[in-house]
Design a protein around this motif. Structure first.
Motif, mmCIF file in Angstrom:
data_model
loop_
_atom_site.group_PDB
_atom_site.id
_atom_site.type_symbol
_atom_site.label_atom_id
_atom_site.label_comp_id
_atom_site.label_asym_id
_atom_site.label_seq_id
_atom_site.Cartn_x
_atom_site.Cartn_y
_atom_site.Cartn_z
ATOM 1 N N GLY A 71 0.787 -1.225 0.000
ATOM 2 C CA GLY A 71 0.000 0.000 0.000
ATOM 3 C C GLY A 71 0.815 1.269 0.000
ATOM 4 O O GLY A 71 0.267 2.366 0.149
ATOM 5 N N GLY A 72 2.131 1.161 -0.192
ATOM 6 C CA GLY A 72 2.992 2.338 -0.223
ATOM 7 C C GLY A 72 3.128 2.907 -1.628
ATOM 8 O O GLY A 72 3.260 2.160 -2.596
ATOM 9 N N LEU A 73 3.102 4.217 -1.745
ATOM 10 C CA LEU A 73 3.275 4.878 -3.035
ATOM 11 C C LEU A 73 4.752 4.848 -3.416
ATOM 12 O O LEU A 73 5.592 5.411 -2.713
ATOM 13 N N ILE A 74 5.075 4.193 -4.545
ATOM 14 C CA ILE A 74 6.484 4.098 -4.948
ATOM 15 C C ILE A 74 6.776 4.925 -6.204
ATOM 16 O O ILE A 74 7.931 5.068 -6.584
ATOM 17 N N TYR A 75 5.724 5.485 -6.817
ATOM 18 C CA TYR A 75 5.964 6.358 -7.966
ATOM 19 C C TYR A 75 4.706 7.177 -8.221
ATOM 20 O O TYR A 75 3.588 6.672 -8.090
ATOM 21 N N GLN A 76 4.912 8.452 -8.575
ATOM 22 C CA GLN A 76 3.777 9.303 -8.933
ATOM 23 C C GLN A 76 4.228 10.336 -9.946
ATOM 24 O O GLN A 76 5.298 10.931 -9.816
ATOM 25 N N LEU A 77 3.407 10.522 -10.960
ATOM 26 C CA LEU A 77 3.710 11.504 -12.010
ATOM 27 C C LEU A 77 2.465 12.310 -12.317
ATOM 28 O O LEU A 77 1.404 11.750 -12.616
ATOM 29 N N ASP A 78 2.571 13.631 -12.202
ATOM 30 C CA ASP A 78 1.506 14.523 -12.657
ATOM 31 C C ASP A 78 1.800 14.874 -14.107
ATOM 32 O O ASP A 78 2.750 15.604 -14.406
ATOM 33 N N HIS A 79 0.966 14.330 -15.004
ATOM 34 C CA HIS A 79 1.208 14.512 -16.430
ATOM 35 C C HIS A 79 0.540 15.760 -16.967
ATOM 36 O O HIS A 79 1.106 16.488 -17.779
ATOM 37 N N TYR A 80 -0.677 16.006 -16.520
ATOM 38 C CA TYR A 80 -1.410 17.180 -17.003
ATOM 39 C C TYR A 80 -2.362 17.640 -15.906
ATOM 40 O O TYR A 80 -3.135 16.840 -15.384
ATOM 41 N N ALA A 81 -2.279 18.895 -15.536
ATOM 42 C CA ALA A 81 -3.158 19.441 -14.496
ATOM 43 C C ALA A 81 -3.932 20.616 -15.076
ATOM 44 O O ALA A 81 -3.354 21.665 -15.380
ATOM 45 N N PRO A 82 -5.252 20.455 -15.274
ATOM 46 C CA PRO A 82 -6.047 21.564 -15.794
ATOM 47 C C PRO A 82 -5.999 22.761 -14.856
ATOM 48 O O PRO A 82 -6.138 22.599 -13.645
ATOM 49 N N ARG A 83 -5.766 23.922 -15.414
ATOM 50 C CA ARG A 83 -5.659 25.127 -14.599
ATOM 51 C C ARG A 83 -7.029 25.794 -14.484
ATOM 52 O O ARG A 83 -7.710 26.026 -15.472
ATOM 53 N N ALA A 84 -7.437 26.068 -13.264
ATOM 54 C CA ALA A 84 -8.710 26.736 -13.036
ATOM 55 C C ALA A 84 -8.527 27.880 -12.045
ATOM 56 O O ALA A 84 -9.438 28.210 -11.294
ATOM 57 N N ASP A 85 -7.323 28.476 -12.059
ATOM 58 C CA ASP A 85 -7.048 29.568 -11.132
ATOM 59 C C ASP A 85 -7.767 30.837 -11.575
ATOM 60 O O ASP A 85 -7.908 31.110 -12.777
ATOM 61 N N THR A 86 -8.209 31.610 -10.587
ATOM 62 C CA THR A 86 -8.867 32.891 -10.855
ATOM 63 C C THR A 86 -8.255 33.947 -9.956
ATOM 64 O O THR A 86 -8.171 33.761 -8.743
ATOM 65 N N GLU A 87 -7.816 35.043 -10.556
ATOM 66 C CA GLU A 87 -7.215 36.128 -9.780
ATOM 67 C C GLU A 87 -8.049 37.390 -9.912
ATOM 68 O O GLU A 87 -8.410 37.801 -11.017
ATOM 69 N N LYS A 88 -8.389 37.991 -8.767
ATOM 70 C CA LYS A 88 -9.212 39.187 -8.740
ATOM 71 C C LYS A 88 -8.623 40.192 -7.757
ATOM 72 O O LYS A 88 -7.940 39.825 -6.802
ATOM 73 N N THR A 89 -8.931 41.463 -7.992
ATOM 74 C CA THR A 89 -8.544 42.523 -7.064
ATOM 75 C C THR A 89 -9.771 42.899 -6.235
ATOM 76 O O THR A 89 -10.844 43.153 -6.794
ATOM 77 N N PHE A 90 -9.596 42.926 -4.927
ATOM 78 C CA PHE A 90 -10.714 43.162 -4.019
ATOM 79 C C PHE A 90 -10.487 44.432 -3.216
ATOM 80 O O PHE A 90 -9.359 44.802 -2.897
ATOM 81 N N SER A 91 -11.610 45.077 -2.876
ATOM 82 C CA SER A 91 -11.580 46.197 -1.940
ATOM 83 C C SER A 91 -12.162 45.725 -0.615
ATOM 84 O O SER A 91 -12.777 44.657 -0.544
ATOM 85 N N PHE A 92 -11.961 46.492 0.426
ATOM 86 C CA PHE A 92 -12.450 46.104 1.750
ATOM 87 C C PHE A 92 -13.892 46.569 1.929
ATOM 88 O O PHE A 92 -14.241 47.677 1.509
ATOM 89 N N PRO A 93 -14.763 45.760 2.536
ATOM 90 C CA PRO A 93 -14.522 44.424 3.079
ATOM 91 C C PRO A 93 -14.605 43.351 1.991
ATOM 92 O O PRO A 93 -15.287 43.531 0.977
ATOM 93 N N LEU A 94 -13.932 42.246 2.202
ATOM 94 C CA LEU A 94 -13.924 41.139 1.251
ATOM 95 C C LEU A 94 -15.326 40.537 1.168
ATOM 96 O O LEU A 94 -15.950 40.252 2.183
ATOM 97 N N ASP A 95 -15.841 40.388 -0.068
ATOM 98 C CA ASP A 95 -17.210 39.873 -0.226
ATOM 99 C C ASP A 95 -17.251 38.353 -0.370
ATOM 100 O O ASP A 95 -18.168 37.795 -0.958
ATOM 101 N N LEU A 96 -16.237 37.676 0.160
ATOM 102 C CA LEU A 96 -16.205 36.217 0.222
ATOM 103 C C LEU A 96 -15.988 35.810 1.676
ATOM 104 O O LEU A 96 -15.297 36.506 2.420
#
Length: 219
Positions: free
Chosen positions: A13-38
């Motif tokens: 059950g031990g991991l002896i090899y791992q390869l990330d071949h393709y990782a879909p990017r779903a990053d989102t960057e925003k500029t916020f003012s105070f107060p944070l609406d999240l």
């Protein structure tokens, strides 16, 4: 279509090899003012969105960077607590990048061990004697395919649900393992695989499979 990653798990059950071949990017960057609406909260030593989906930012997404500097878990690049930093009006306006958390090495080890246990449970729950265990798990965004050898080594491939040829790819990976790991005089059974030829041939096999290469019939 794409193949996301490959895992090799030994019979214990031990991991002896791992390869990330393709990782879909779903990053989102925003500029916020105070107060944070999240609404943000701390979860597993990471700051994640708890409420307030908007503009590609989803509940469960983690804070990955602030003002262009990468965030390490719950802390900013200069060691400040993320929640405290974002709670201070003096730090606004602020640019925040949100996205799916990247698994750490320890998390990958833990997940491989968990699947090993689920595989054994699946085999025991089967109404048929001699079940091979879990061969595929399917979600709306990926499929996990597993091939276990007679010696108990598990080869796992995570791929796009539409990706074909995975059964043949798994057996190809087994061939590569036999040729470039097992025949390597410096490799010890059950130990992590660190072999440049194994890496090179595995990556080539993945590229061929993504282009529907001639490994065999589609899965």
């Amino acid at each position: 279509m794409a193949i996301f990653s490959v895992y090799v798990v030994n019979k214990a059950g031990g991991l002896i090899y791992q390869l990330d071949h393709y990782a879909p990017r779903a990053d989102t960057e925003k500029t916020f003012s105070f107060p944070l609406d999240l609404v943000l909260r701390l979860h597993d030593e990471r700051v994640v969105v708890a409420f307030g989906q908007r503009d590609g930012i989803r509940v469960g997404h983690a804070v990955l960077a602030i003002n262009g500097a990468e965030v390490n878990g719950r802390f900013t690049a200069d060691g400040k607590d993320v929640l405290e930093f974002l709670g201070n009006p003096a730090n606004y306006p602020v640019s925040i990048r949100f996205g799916r958390h990247r698994l750490s090495s320890n998390e990958k080890l833990m997940l491989a061990s968990m699947f090993h246990s689920l595989f054994a449970i699946g085999s025991q729950l089967s109404p048929e004697v001699g079940s091979s265990g879990i061969e595929m798990l399917e979600t709306d965004t990926f499929k996990l395919h597993c091939f276990q050898t007679l010696t108990g080594i598990k080869f796992m491939v995570l791929a796009d649900p539409r990706q074909t040829g995975i059964d043949a790819l798994l057996r190809k990976i087994y061939e590569i393992y036999s040729d470039f790991a097992l025949k390597n005089p410096f490799y010890s059974l059950e130990m992590p695989i660190r072999c440049e030829l194994f890496d090179q041939n595995l990556k080539l096999a993945l590229e061929v499979a993504e282009k529907a290469g001639p490994f065999g019939p589609a899965s």
